[in-house]
Structures are given as structure tokens and as C-alpha cells.
Design a protein around this motif. Structure first.
Motif, mmCIF file in Angstrom:
data_model
loop_
_atom_site.group_PDB
_atom_site.id
_atom_site.type_symbol
_atom_site.label_atom_id
_atom_site.label_comp_id
_atom_site.label_asym_id
_atom_site.label_seq_id
_atom_site.Cartn_x
_atom_site.Cartn_y
_atom_site.Cartn_z
ATOM 1 N N ALA A 63 0.858 -1.184 0.000
ATOM 2 C CA ALA A 63 0.000 0.000 0.000
ATOM 3 C C ALA A 63 0.896 1.236 0.000
ATOM 4 O O ALA A 63 2.015 1.208 0.512
ATOM 5 C CB ALA A 63 -0.909 0.001 1.223
ATOM 6 N N LEU A 64 0.408 2.316 -0.591
ATOM 7 C CA LEU A 64 1.211 3.537 -0.725
ATOM 8 C C LEU A 64 0.474 4.743 -0.154
ATOM 9 O O LEU A 64 -0.762 4.771 -0.117
ATOM 10 C CB LEU A 64 1.535 3.811 -2.199
ATOM 11 N N ILE A 65 1.247 5.743 0.255
ATOM 12 C CA ILE A 65 0.663 6.989 0.758
ATOM 13 C C ILE A 65 0.651 8.015 -0.361
ATOM 14 O O ILE A 65 1.685 8.397 -0.876
ATOM 15 C CB ILE A 65 1.464 7.543 1.952
ATOM 16 N N HIS A 66 -0.545 8.461 -0.737
ATOM 17 C CA HIS A 66 -0.720 9.549 -1.689
ATOM 18 C C HIS A 66 -1.563 10.648 -1.013
ATOM 19 O O HIS A 66 -2.779 10.533 -1.020
ATOM 20 C CB HIS A 66 -1.461 9.088 -2.938
ATOM 21 N N TYR A 67 -1.019 11.620 -0.381
ATOM 22 C CA TYR A 67 0.350 12.125 -0.351
ATOM 23 C C TYR A 67 0.648 12.511 1.072
ATOM 24 O O TYR A 67 -0.230 13.059 1.764
ATOM 25 C CB TYR A 67 0.508 13.312 -1.300
#
Length: 367
Positions: free
Chosen positions: A308-312
Motif C-alpha cells: 500500500a502507498l501513501i498519496h500524499y
């Protein structure tokens, strides 16, 4: 199980046979710069978006700053824009020589808070540059109403919203100019960088054609100081193939988002889920959720093989590169809150129901 946040390989495997002949045709033609596929893709994608003209450029960032220039924006001008976005949005304004003036975020849709735009307008304001963030359209009626009242240009950042609808009309067809990115992970992505500016203005179109190609009218006749920002023919050929699948891929994204949302609600998990405003057809470039204990949740998901990624994580007004604007923490509380809580779950057309169920189960365990 390992679940990636996106998978370009799976998409390629499904369309590789369709790509073979168009790629070979470009390679054998030798027309790598502004070849036939560029003009064909410009016509096809602008028609898809309901825009009159499309001008291919070499990246979404170039689309933004060249659109600003084509709209007459430059040194001494101010452009109103959201602080909750990828920083390329704001760089487009800065590279054009203008000053970004930030506005807070609407907490449910993550679009610019239209109720706060007019307070940011000064006698130097030249345009509103909005963002259709995560694939959800901004509130275009409200933005255009404000722009007309104050005689401002409207520029759409559509980099995450290929095919999204606002009141049954595609984004990219509302502003004086609209900017798309074809970065590989976008809903419509190339095999490298690429971008396009849409417009219904003959004047902006002509300026864009000059700006992207050294400002030249003929081979060695240069009318203005332009740039080298041309969409590669090879990328245009690839994008023409992919465009035929865009609606299908967007529908798969929407189906996955509906499944995620249903499973989360059935599980009774205390998180903030994506919303879809009544005027919108969301294309879910990202499926973004919000939690209070994000760091712990992401660590647990990673341990289970979920990417999972953090945007932003940082709103643009707090980025060091904009410290000269003298914004401070607390100036835009909604955007700052979102940046502390959001992260994006795996979502792409080829994702399976089994993978989605695994992700939801892992999130529930992590909370």
C-alpha cells in the motif's frame, strides 16, 4: 499472498499481441518525432474526452506549465490551486513563472474546497488550476461560476482522471485548458512519460503547438521562444491501442472499488472510505482510505505482503521547496489531516476478488 498496489506486467500480458504491429510499424517507419500516430492519438483522445483539440506533449508536468503559458499566465500572476495534490500540479504554475495560492481540501471528495476559493482571489489572480484527485471530478459548476464572475481562466489537472465524468460529461472538456499525464501507472498509461493538453480554444491550441516544438512555424522559422516537449510517436501508438480498453479498465476499477467498500462496511471497520458525489463518476485511479494509526497499519499490511502507498504524506504548502511562500502548519487543516491519515490500497483492473478479500481481512486485523 503478495498483493501489489498496481501491476503493469499483468496489463501488458493481456494486450501484448495487439501492441506488436503498431510498435513494429513505428519502428520500421523511422518517424519517431511527431509521426502519424501522434496526430491520430490527439484526435482520438480529444474526441473521447469531448474536447475540440488535443496537443501531445512529453509529460503531464509539461502539459501543466505549457497550458499555463498558453493561457497567458506568467511572472507576477497568481494561480489558485489545492494544496492537497501531487506537487507536479504546483510545479506547473511555478515553472510558468507564476505564484501558486493554495486553498484547502473538501474532505469527502478530496477536491478543492470551492467555498474557500473566492477568499483567495486578489487583483493578481489569473486562473484556477483544479485537480480531479484520485479519479474523482472536482465540482466544476461551482469552479466555473467563480471563474466567470472574476474573469479567470480555468485549467483542469486530469492526470488521475482519464474517463471520469462530471454530470455525465468527461473531465478535460470543461476548462480553458485541461492537462493529462500518461505516466505508466495512470488509468491510461504509456510505456514511458507522455502528456496532453486539451482545449476548445483555437488561440490556445496554436500557442500550444508552438510552445511544444521550439516555437517554430517552419523548420527553421521560430516565432517565439519555445520548448522541446513532444509526445513520442511510439508512445502515441501504444496509447492508441490502450485507449480502446480504457472504458473497460475503468469499469473494472469501479467494480473493485464497490467490492472493497461493501466488504469494509460488512466488516464494520472504522475507517474513512472513498465517496462518490452525486455529480460524479469516479474512475478510482486510487482507492484511498483514511485511518488514525496509519504507520502501524501499513507495517502490518507490509508484513502480510500487501503493498500500500501513501498519496500524499506532505501537503504542498508545507514542502520545503515552497518555504518562500511563508505558509505554516495549520493554515489548511483539512488537507493536513488527510495527509496524516490517507493511504492507497491495491487497485488495478486485473486485481482478483480473492486478493481484494485478502486485503480487507488484513486491514481489519491491522486496526
Amino acid at each position: 499472498m503478495k498483493v501489489d498496489v498496481f501491476s503493469l506486467k499483468k496489463q501488458y500480458e493481456k494486450i501484448k499481441d495487439e501492441l506488436r504491429d503498431p510498435i513494429a510499424k513505428v519502428l520500421s517507419s523511422g518517424g519517431f518525432i511527431l509521426g502519424e500516430d501522434v496526430s491520430l492519438f490527439e484526435k482520438e483522445f480529444s474526441a473521447y474526452c469531448g474536447a475540440k483539440y488535443g496537443i501531445g506533449v512529453n509529460s503531464g508536468t509539461d502539459a501543466l506549465f505549457l497550458a499555463c503559458l498558453a493561457c497567458g499566465i506568467g511572472k507576477g500572476d497568481e494561480v489558485i490551486t489545492p494544496t492537497y495534490t501531487y506537487i507536479a500540479t504546483t510545479f506547473g504554475i511555478s515553472i510558468a513563472g507564476a505564484k501558486p495560492v493554495f486553498v484547502d481540501t473538501e474532505e469527502k471528495t478530496y477536491g478543492i474546497d470551492t467555498s474557500k476559493i473566492e477568499k483567495a482571489i486578489t487583483d493578481k489572480t489569473k486562473a484556477i488550476l483544479l485537480v480531479h484527485l484520485y479519479g474523482h471530478p472536482a465540482d466544476m459548476d461551482a469552479i466555473i461560476r467563480i471563474a466567470k464572475k472574476h474573469k479567470l481562466k480555468v485549467i483542469e489537472d486530469c492526470a488521475q482522471a482519464h474517463g471520469a465524468l462530471y454530470n455525465n460529461k468527461k473531465v478535460g472538456s470543461f476548462g480553458d485548458a485541461a492537462c493529462f499525464s500518461f505516466y505508466p501507472t495512470k488509468n491510461l498509461g504509456a510505456f514511458g512519460d507522455g502528456g496532453m493538453v486539451m482545449t476548445g480554444s483555437e488561440e490556445i491550441k496554436e500557442k500550444m503547438f508552438l510552445l511544444r516544438d521550439y516555437g517554430r512555424k517552419g523548420r527553421y522559422e521560430n516565432i517565439i521562444k519555445g520548448y522541446n516537449s513532444r509526445l513520442d510517436t511510439l508512445q502515441a501508438a501504444i496509447l492508441r491501442v490502450k485507449l480502446k480498453h480504457l472504458d473497460e479498465w475503468n469499469e473494472k476499477r469501479r467494480e473493485h472499488a464497490v467490492l472493497y467498500t461493501r466488504l469494509f462496511k460488512e466488516a464494520g471497520i472504522d475507517i474513512v472510505l472513498p465517496c462518490e458525489a452525486g455529480y460524479a463518476k469516479h474512475v478510482y485511479h486510487q482507492y484511498v482510505i483514511r485511518v488514525k494509526n496509519r504507520k502501524k497499519v501499513l507495517e502490518k499490511l507490509s508484513n502480510k505482503g500487501i503493498n500500500a502507498l501513501i498519496h500524499y504524506p506532505i501537503p504542498v504548502h508545507l514542502q520545503e521547496c515552497y518555504k518562500e511562500l511563508s505558509y505554516k502548519k495549520g493554515d489548511f487543516p483539512v488537507a493536513e489531516k488527510c495527509c496524516e491519515e490517507v493511504f492507497s490500497l491495491p487497485l488495478y483492473p486485473e486485481l482478483t476478488e480473492e486478493e481484494i478479500k485478502y486485503v480487507v481481512s488484513a486491514v481489519k486485523e491491522a486496526l
